[in-house]
Write a protein that holds these residues in place. Structure first.
Motif, mmCIF file in Angstrom:
data_model
loop_
_atom_site.group_PDB
_atom_site.id
_atom_site.type_symbol
_atom_site.label_atom_id
_atom_site.label_comp_id
_atom_site.label_asym_id
_atom_site.label_seq_id
_atom_site.Cartn_x
_atom_site.Cartn_y
_atom_site.Cartn_z
ATOM 1 N N PRO A 226 0.852 -1.196 0.000
ATOM 2 C CA PRO A 226 0.000 0.000 0.000
ATOM 3 C C PRO A 226 0.888 1.246 0.000
ATOM 4 O O PRO A 226 2.045 1.199 0.432
ATOM 5 C CB PRO A 226 -0.797 -0.123 1.304
ATOM 6 C CG PRO A 226 -0.647 -1.552 1.721
ATOM 7 C CD PRO A 226 0.674 -2.010 1.208
ATOM 8 N N PHE A 227 0.338 2.372 -0.461
ATOM 9 C CA PHE A 227 1.146 3.588 -0.529
ATOM 10 C C PHE A 227 0.259 4.824 -0.473
ATOM 11 O O PHE A 227 -0.938 4.762 -0.769
ATOM 12 C CB PHE A 227 1.979 3.614 -1.826
ATOM 13 C CG PHE A 227 1.162 3.651 -3.101
ATOM 14 C CD1 PHE A 227 0.899 4.854 -3.748
ATOM 15 C CD2 PHE A 227 0.638 2.487 -3.656
ATOM 16 C CE1 PHE A 227 0.139 4.901 -4.901
ATOM 17 C CE2 PHE A 227 -0.124 2.512 -4.815
ATOM 18 C CZ PHE A 227 -0.373 3.730 -5.446
ATOM 19 N N MET A 228 0.880 5.928 -0.081
ATOM 20 C CA MET A 228 0.260 7.238 -0.184
ATOM 21 C C MET A 228 0.933 7.941 -1.350
ATOM 22 O O MET A 228 2.154 8.151 -1.332
ATOM 23 C CB MET A 228 0.439 8.037 1.102
ATOM 24 C CG MET A 228 -0.247 7.415 2.311
ATOM 25 S SD MET A 228 -2.045 7.247 2.145
ATOM 26 C CE MET A 228 -2.531 8.978 2.144
ATOM 27 N N PRO A 229 0.206 8.304 -2.404
ATOM 28 C CA PRO A 229 0.842 8.826 -3.609
ATOM 29 C C PRO A 229 1.390 10.237 -3.416
ATOM 30 O O PRO A 229 0.902 11.000 -2.582
ATOM 31 C CB PRO A 229 -0.295 8.822 -4.629
ATOM 32 C CG PRO A 229 -1.526 9.022 -3.801
ATOM 33 C CD PRO A 229 -1.267 8.263 -2.530
ATOM 34 N N SER A 230 2.420 10.574 -4.187
ATOM 35 C CA SER A 230 2.867 11.959 -4.252
ATOM 36 C C SER A 230 1.774 12.799 -4.902
ATOM 37 O O SER A 230 0.832 12.264 -5.509
ATOM 38 C CB SER A 230 4.155 12.062 -5.076
ATOM 39 O OG SER A 230 3.901 11.751 -6.450
ATOM 40 N N ARG A 231 1.880 14.112 -4.771
ATOM 41 C CA ARG A 231 0.860 14.980 -5.370
ATOM 42 C C ARG A 231 0.781 14.761 -6.871
ATOM 43 O O ARG A 231 -0.309 14.654 -7.436
ATOM 44 C CB ARG A 231 1.191 16.445 -5.070
ATOM 45 C CG ARG A 231 0.158 17.433 -5.608
ATOM 46 C CD ARG A 231 0.486 18.850 -5.172
ATOM 47 N NE ARG A 231 1.765 19.293 -5.700
ATOM 48 C CZ ARG A 231 1.906 19.846 -6.916
ATOM 49 N NH1 ARG A 231 0.862 19.989 -7.700
ATOM 50 N NH2 ARG A 231 3.092 20.250 -7.322
ATOM 51 N N GLU A 232 1.935 14.678 -7.532
ATOM 52 C CA GLU A 232 1.943 14.482 -8.983
ATOM 53 C C GLU A 232 1.372 13.125 -9.358
ATOM 54 O O GLU A 232 0.648 12.996 -10.351
ATOM 55 C CB GLU A 232 3.369 14.628 -9.521
ATOM 56 C CG GLU A 232 3.886 16.061 -9.526
ATOM 57 C CD GLU A 232 4.346 16.520 -8.147
ATOM 58 O OE1 GLU A 232 4.298 15.708 -7.203
ATOM 59 O OE2 GLU A 232 4.734 17.692 -8.017
ATOM 60 N N ALA A 233 1.676 12.100 -8.573
ATOM 61 C CA ALA A 233 1.143 10.774 -8.863
ATOM 62 C C ALA A 233 -0.361 10.731 -8.660
ATOM 63 O O ALA A 233 -1.088 10.082 -9.423
ATOM 64 C CB ALA A 233 1.829 9.731 -7.986
#
Length: 319
Positions: A226-233
């Motif tokens: 699981p991940f928290m995306p970067s703003r650009e992603a």
């Protein structure tokens, strides 16, 4: 091509590689230009609006563009001849979706018309003549053909905005549809071989994301951590219908998916000779955004670098 005002926000090569689509922001609107890559400075203005979404006709010169008027918020679908051999054809008002979708053989496209209660997905020929009504849906939808042009994956956001909540598989020949997946997700695409789809699920507890493989038959499997995306992603995933084609999150051979953000699970660090990259870029910042690659076969997620956004190259896999 250059400009004294505004700024380009998106670049995309034409299917023949001879021209570059430039999405340019100026005067609180978006403008779509086609720039000749072989003739310096030669550009064709195609459309203006806010927003703009499009799809290239495979093997052809037609560009189907959904244009929204920034003042009235009314949307229309335009068929634009990028060879400038004939006038643009306006197909009139359309429903709540982002990108139209050409069938892989270029002989038809799907888009949506507004309905009294629910919008209608319609099949049309390259001239825009409607051939059939395929299904109706509440809210907003996104649609993607499989490579064979026999099935259509349809994602639906019943509230008209935000994440999707259901993924349907539609047979355009019969109109039959059944549900493949239920749950919140923001992006999807067919896997090579048309045996299933890859989607980015949003988990209910804390909005963390996770890639999943949804087969046409059988159980859903999770991919990577699981991940928290970067703003650009996050932007790229929400606007996957455009960015997913020009900046793929799935490798061309269908073996790996890329993640840009904070991993919420165990990862390994790539080293010399590791697949798929030869090493890891150094970054001294403790909170640096990670670039990770996860194999679809269930292997470990690999840290390959740091940065705001990453994608795979566009094109067919190497033989």
């Amino acid at each position: 091509w250059d400009t004294d005002e505004g700024s380009p926000t998106h670049l995309e090569w034409s299917p023949d590689g001879c021209s570059l689509l430039v999405l340019h922001q100026q005067d609180e609107r978006l403008h779509l230009y086609l720039v000749d890559a072989e003739a310096n400075g030669v550009a064709l203005h195609l459309a203006s609006g806010l927003p703009l979404f499009w799809d290239w006709q495979p093997g052809g010169a037609l560009l189907a563009v959904r244009v929204t008027d920034s003042e009235t918020e009314a949307s229309t679908l335009q068929l634009i001849d990028t060879a400038a051999q004939r006038a643009t054809r306006d197909l009139g008002p359309v429903g709540n979706f982002y990108s139209p979708a050409w069938r892989p053989d270029g002989g038809a496209l799907v888009f949506a018309r507004s309905g009294p209660r629910e919008d209608r997905i319609v099949l049309a020929d390259p001239e825009g003549n409607e051939l059939a009504e395929l299904m109706t849906y509440p809210g907003r939808a996104a649609f993607r053909w499989d490579a064979a042009g026999k099935s259509l994956a349809v994602a639906v956001a019943p509230n008209g905005e935000g994440p999707f909540s259901v993924l349907e598989l539609l047979d355009p020949a019969t109109g039959a549809a059944h549900t493949l997946f239920e749950g919140r997700f923001v992006a999807f695409r067919w896997l090579p071989g048309d045996g299933g789809l890859l989607l980015c699920q949003i988990e209910e507890e804390d909005d963390r994301m996770r890639w999943c493989v949804v087969p046409l038959e059988g159980a859903v499997t999770t991919i990577g951590v699981p991940f928290m995306p970067s703003r650009e992603a996050a932007v790229g995933l929400h606007f996957f219908e455009q960015l997913g084609l020009s900046h793929p999150f799935l490798s061309a051979d269908g073996r790996h998916v890329v993640i840009s953000g904070e991993p919420l699970g165990e990862v390994i660090v790539a080293g010399p000779g590791s697949d798929p990259t030869p090493g890891v870029m150094e970054n001294d910042e403790d909170d640096a955004i990670a670039i990770l690659v996860a194999p679809l076969d269930g292997g470990p997620t690999v840290l390959v670098g740091h940065g705001q956004f990453a994608c795979f190259g566009v094109g067919a896999p190497a033989s």
